[in-house]
Every structure is written in C-alpha cells, then in structure tokens.
Design a protein around this motif. Structure first.
Motif, PDB file in Angstrom:
ATOM      1  N   LEU A   1      -4.034 -11.080  -1.404  1.00  0.00           N
ATOM      2  CA  LEU A   1      -5.232 -12.228  -1.506  1.00  0.00           C
ATOM      3  C   LEU A   1      -4.077 -13.148  -2.196  1.00  0.00           C
ATOM      4  O   LEU A   1      -2.580 -12.859  -2.095  1.00  0.00           O
ATOM      5  CB  LEU A   1      -5.673 -11.628  -2.571  1.00  0.00           C
TER       6      LEU A   1
ATOM      7  N   ALA B   1     -13.415  -0.156   0.823  1.00  0.00           N
ATOM      8  CA  ALA B   1     -12.858  -1.220  -0.721  1.00  0.00           C
ATOM      9  C   ALA B   1     -13.062  -3.087   0.478  1.00  0.00           C
ATOM     10  O   ALA B   1     -12.628  -3.441  -1.090  1.00  0.00           O
ATOM     11  CB  ALA B   1     -11.016  -1.132  -1.393  1.00  0.00           C
TER      12      ALA B   1
ATOM     13  N   THR C   1      -2.686  -9.361  -5.075  1.00  0.00           N
ATOM     14  CA  THR C   1      -2.614  -9.135  -4.763  1.00  0.00           C
ATOM     15  C   THR C   1      -3.268  -7.655  -3.851  1.00  0.00           C
ATOM     16  O   THR C   1      -3.657  -9.414  -2.597  1.00  0.00           O
ATOM     17  CB  THR C   1      -4.248  -8.901  -5.911  1.00  0.00           C
ATOM     18  N   CYS C   2      -2.817  -6.862  -3.658  1.00  0.00           N
ATOM     19  CA  CYS C   2      -3.204  -6.314  -2.388  1.00  0.00           C
ATOM     20  C   CYS C   2      -4.697  -5.353  -2.139  1.00  0.00           C
ATOM     21  O   CYS C   2      -4.828  -4.354  -3.037  1.00  0.00           O
ATOM     22  CB  CYS C   2      -1.877  -5.961  -1.674  1.00  0.00           C
ATOM     23  N   ILE C   3      -5.002  -5.021  -1.645  1.00  0.00           N
ATOM     24  CA  ILE C   3      -6.526  -4.176  -1.619  1.00  0.00           C
ATOM     25  C   ILE C   3      -5.847  -3.222  -0.103  1.00  0.00           C
ATOM     26  O   ILE C   3      -6.572  -4.032   0.529  1.00  0.00           O
ATOM     27  CB  ILE C   3      -7.665  -4.905  -1.455  1.00  0.00           C
ATOM     28  N   SER C   4      -6.116  -1.791   0.364  1.00  0.00           N
ATOM     29  CA  SER C   4      -6.409  -0.990   1.378  1.00  0.00           C
ATOM     30  C   SER C   4      -7.394  -0.454   0.937  1.00  0.00           C
ATOM     31  O   SER C   4      -8.568  -0.362  -0.026  1.00  0.00           O
ATOM     32  CB  SER C   4      -5.221  -0.143   1.326  1.00  0.00           C
TER      33      SER C   4
ATOM     34  N   TYR D   1     -14.839  -5.692  -1.480  1.00  0.00           N
ATOM     35  CA  TYR D   1     -14.031  -6.921  -1.891  1.00  0.00           C
ATOM     36  C   TYR D   1     -15.026  -8.673  -1.452  1.00  0.00           C
ATOM     37  O   TYR D   1     -15.667  -9.204  -2.044  1.00  0.00           O
ATOM     38  CB  TYR D   1     -12.967  -7.496  -1.853  1.00  0.00           C
TER      39      TYR D   1
ATOM     40  N   ASN E   1       0.567  -1.372  -0.096  1.00  0.00           N
ATOM     41  CA  ASN E   1       0.146  -0.225  -0.202  1.00  0.00           C
ATOM     42  C   ASN E   1       0.816   1.547  -0.039  1.00  0.00           C
ATOM     43  O   ASN E   1       1.587   1.598   0.945  1.00  0.00           O
ATOM     44  CB  ASN E   1      -0.307  -0.341   1.415  1.00  0.00           C
TER      45      ASN E   1
END
Lengths: 202, 202
Positions: free
Chosen positions: A57, A68, A61-64, A72, A47
């Motif tokens: 994931l 958000a 894959t990174c989600i911050s 997901y 991030n």
C-alpha cells in the motif's frame, strides 16, 4: 498501491485476474522467483515467507497470501462483488474457494514442485508425493465436473474468487500434463467461459 | 443449526472454539472419521468431499470447510468480531489465517496422515513427505515466535480466527511429537494465553 508479481506463476495470477474483474489498476513489479529474487532481504522485509504476490500500500503496509490480498481489495473496491454479499453467499463462495485452493490449486502446485524439482535449492522434492498430489487434483476435477452440471459457477449463479482459483489451477496444470478430460463436459463448458472473459488475459 | 463434529480431530475444533468465543450454541452430532462414518452416502450428500466439520442450517443447507463455516458465523453473529472490521484488519487477519493454515495446520495434518498411515484405507501415505511436512511446521513455528515478539496475537492487537487455527495446529502437533521449544518464549507466552481462554475447552 503496488503489486509484486511473477507473470508466469499461478498464484499471483489469481490476484491479477481479481483486479482485472474489478477494473483496478496499479503499478506492477516483476519478481523472478526461479532465480530466487523473492528471497532477498528486501523482499523478506515485505513478506517473511518469501512468497509472491505481495500488495504494497502507499503507506508501505504489505499484504501477502492471495486470499488476503483479495479480501482487502473486496473491502476497498466492493463492485462487482467477487466474495459474496449475504452471509450464505459469502460462506458458499468461501467454501468453494477453500475447496479449489486445498484440493486443486495446492495439489497442482505440489505435483509441479515435487515431480519437477524446480525449487530443489529451497525444498526437498518427494516425487512419490508429487504424483499423489496430481492424482488428488484429477479426482477433484472429476467432482467439479459433477458440481458444474448443476451450477453455472463454482459458487452458484455468480462468478467469484472461487472460479478464479480453480481457473488458475487448471490452466497451470498443463505443466504437469493434467487436463480437463473430453467427457468432462460441464467442466469444459465452464473452462471455455472462463477463457472468454477479458480478465483471463491478466 | 447443527454441527457435525469429531471431538478428537483438530479441524472441527477450530469451529467449536470460534463458536465458543461468540457464545453460539447449537446441536452437535459426533461423526467417527476413523471408522469412516464421514464417507457414508448420507454424509456425502451433506459434503461430497466427505470431510468434517459440516454446519447444517435449519433449512437443510450445508456448509463445509472450517473457514467457510466461520465466514457464515461471522456474518450472522458479528460480535465479538473474529475476522476484522476494517479493510486492513480483515486482510491482516486473513493473511495470518492463511499462513497458519497452509504452513502450520495443514503441514501438521500431512505429517500425521503420512507418517502414521491412519487413513491408509483412503489415501496413499508417503512417509518421506510426512517428515518434510513436520520440518515445514517446525520452521513456521520459529517464524511465528519472531512475529509474536512484536504482536500480542497473530493478527496484531486483537484475538482472531488466525489464533484459533494456529492454536488447534500446535495442540494437535503433540501427536507427531512437535512441540513449542523452550527458547520460543514469545510463542510460549501466546500459547499459555490461548490455553487460559475458556474457549480452549471447546
């Protein structure tokens, strides 16, 4: 799937409660944000803003940003729905999620950061603004009490992500000595209900 | 369906552009927020927070907070999608929507409100904080330039609500003399593309 978390911080708690409500379990790694471990090159690769939480994931894959991450999880694990299922329910929940975030959660956070100077190594605290942010948060809690006189939950008759955001904000607000007032009976009733949910332990 | 709008303000512009991209037309009523017309009892009955925009449905239901209005419109008018269609695309777009809102749009707004005192009849401006907010916005624009070196749009290969939020923030930032820098070539390329879209006239 792996969650980068800071147990004591209110923002990642929003995601932990959201996952607990859906019964989602995953590996959790603690990151010490006071020590600045979130600002390492390795974490900034996940991030660039250096914020926690981050959901990584299995493919890397990174989600911050907590909303958000919840978006997901809501799409991947739809039951029980926490962000609405009809156009109007989705909008109403997002309306209260935004209000709880902008006018309560973020105000409490600004009050904490600007009055305590806890992150003064990485930002410029402005105590006068921090006090204003605390006043803003108290005003919103007054409005929320009125809203909860006519609604079981923030978004109406169903528990949702908006309740999680407001709950994490109000619980964290103790650090700036902001509490639900004795005459805020509807907000108190709602807060007791939030604390009684098993997810509040997350 | 009716939109309560303020033509000169950046927040309702986000909704106008979102509607233009989807080809949605509806009645629009202008509200003078500088004069405080948004704070009347009639308007507070539609949004207790006294903020614009508000989307009023034909049955009288009101939705405020621009992300919530867009959530409703996305569900009712899915084409073209502006908030993603797969779990990962939805999350990535919401991630950039949140970043654009929290670290750019809201920072520009705080810089404007706290340094100009335009709303000092209804809030306490703290100029020192306003300047910090402007610095935060400039830092985010630097990060966005790097991100756009490898992405056509904020959320990847598809135009989305995140682009709208960032575009409205950057266009409004002129009022606090914050502009894209000449060496920010990727951000400049993206900004030119945003301005070339017919929706930018909304």
């Amino acid at each position: 799937m792996k969650l980068y978390d800071t147990k004591t911080a209110p923002t990642p708690r929003r995601v932990r409660i959201f996952m607990a409500e859906k019964g989602i379990q995953c590996e959790i790694e603690q990151v010490d944000i006071v020590a600045g471990d979130n600002l390492s090159n390795a974490m900034r690769a996940k991030n660039p803003l250096g914020k926690i939480p981050i959901l990584e994931l299995d493919d890397g894959t990174c989600i911050s940003e907590s909303t958000a991450i919840c978006t997901y999880l809501e799409a991947q694990y739809p039951e029980p729905p926490l962000m609405g299922t009809t156009p109007l329910a989705k909008a109403n929940i997002m309306q209260w999620q935004q209000r709880a975030e902008l006018y309560l959660f973020n105000q409490v956070g600004m009050c904490f950061q600007h009055t305590t100077g806890v992150f003064k190594d990485r930002m410029t605290p402005v105590p006068e603004y921090g006090r204003e942010a605390g006043i803003n948060a108290a005003k919103f809690m007054h409005m929320l009490d009125k809203h909860l006189a006519e609604n079981t939950y923030l978004g109406g008759e169903s528990y949702s992500i908006a309740d999680i955001t407001a709950f994490c904000a109000i619980e964290f607000a103790r650090v700036v000595k902001l509490r639900v007032q004795p005459d805020q009976v509807h907000l108190s009733r709602w807060l007791d209900a939030m604390r009684a949910r098993p997810s509040s332990q997350a």
